[in-house]
Write an enzyme that holds these catalytic residues in place. Structure first.
Site, PDB file in Angstrom:
ATOM      1  N   GLU A 155       1.371  20.110  19.841  1.00 31.54           N
ATOM      2  CA  GLU A 155       0.981  21.530  19.451  1.00 31.54           C
ATOM      3  C   GLU A 155       0.851  22.588  18.941  1.00 31.54           C
ATOM      4  O   GLU A 155      -0.075  23.492  18.581  1.00 31.54           O
ATOM      5  CB  GLU A 155       1.038  21.971  21.130  1.00 31.54           C
ATOM      6  N   VAL A 156       1.667  22.615  17.870  1.00 32.98           N
ATOM      7  CA  VAL A 156       2.378  24.098  17.857  1.00 32.98           C
ATOM      8  C   VAL A 156       2.203  22.897  15.645  1.00 32.98           C
ATOM      9  O   VAL A 156       3.387  22.396  15.355  1.00 32.98           O
ATOM     10  CB  VAL A 156       3.550  23.860  17.325  1.00 32.98           C
ATOM     11  N   HIS A 196       9.138  20.551  14.103  1.00 33.00           N
ATOM     12  CA  HIS A 196      10.107  21.032  15.260  1.00 33.00           C
ATOM     13  C   HIS A 196      10.499  20.103  16.223  1.00 33.00           C
ATOM     14  O   HIS A 196       9.880  18.805  16.755  1.00 33.00           O
ATOM     15  CB  HIS A 196       9.542  21.917  16.214  1.00 33.00           C
ATOM     16  N   ILE A 244      10.435  28.244  25.473  1.00 30.60           N
ATOM     17  CA  ILE A 244      10.420  28.932  26.698  1.00 30.60           C
ATOM     18  C   ILE A 244       9.589  28.316  28.562  1.00 30.60           C
ATOM     19  O   ILE A 244       9.359  28.596  28.795  1.00 30.60           O
ATOM     20  CB  ILE A 244       8.872  29.940  26.047  1.00 30.60           C
ATOM     21  N   ASN A 272       6.839  15.908  17.933  1.00 27.58           N
ATOM     22  CA  ASN A 272       5.628  14.655  17.695  1.00 27.58           C
ATOM     23  C   ASN A 272       4.774  14.823  17.140  1.00 27.58           C
ATOM     24  O   ASN A 272       5.156  16.658  16.210  1.00 27.58           O
ATOM     25  CB  ASN A 272       4.978  15.412  19.239  1.00 27.58           C
ATOM     26  N   ARG A 314      15.490  28.357  22.519  1.00 26.65           N
ATOM     27  CA  ARG A 314      15.401  27.759  23.503  1.00 26.65           C
ATOM     28  C   ARG A 314      14.827  27.963  23.794  1.00 26.65           C
ATOM     29  O   ARG A 314      13.406  28.353  23.457  1.00 26.65           O
ATOM     30  CB  ARG A 314      15.927  28.438  24.767  1.00 26.65           C
TER      31      ARG A 314
END
EC number: 3.-.-.-
Length: 127
Positions: free
Chosen positions: A105-106, A110, A36, A97, A34
């Site tokens: 962002e990471v 994902h 965060i 993304n 999930r």
């Protein structure tokens, strides 16, 4: 310029067990947990266990087994979260993304699976 894989990113640390996650499902090659900061009633991230930066990196360089396991885990999450289309459910949005223009962002590939409500337009139209 390609985004380099950073093995100190939060998802790599989750995979190593250094940071806990709210696990939804897992198989040999992928993990689902999930978000965060959920943006919908259902907001699950699915990540490969390998060091891939983005969808294009994963699609080009992952093994067939990794790609199949990742994809099957996505289907499992959609079913377990009740957003799959089978049986009259209302569906979901899947977002990946990539890079600065994709506002990634990471730097670990994902896929966001979002559902449980109407998601609205994917992008705002510009004149």
């Amino acid at each position: 310029m390609a985004l380099a894989y950073d093995d100190t990113n939060i998802f790599a640390r989750i995979l190593r067990g250094e940071i806990p996650c709210d696990k939804v499902a897992e198989n040999d090659h992928a993990l689902a947990f999930r978000d965060i900061n959920p943006q919908a009633p259902v907001h699950v991230l699915v990540i490969p266990k390998g060091a891939y930066v983005s969808l294009d990196d994963f699609a080009a360089n992952a093994s067939d087994a990794e790609i199949l396991s990742f994809t099957r885990l996505c289907a499992q999450v959609c079913t377990s979260e009740g957003v799959h289309l089978a049986g009259g459910h209302d569906g979901f949005r899947a977002i990946a993304n990539a890079g600065p223009h994709g506002v990634q962002e990471v730097p670990h590939y994902h896929l966001h699976i979002l559902g449980g409500r109407v998601m609205g337009p994917m992008l705002a139209r510009k004149a």
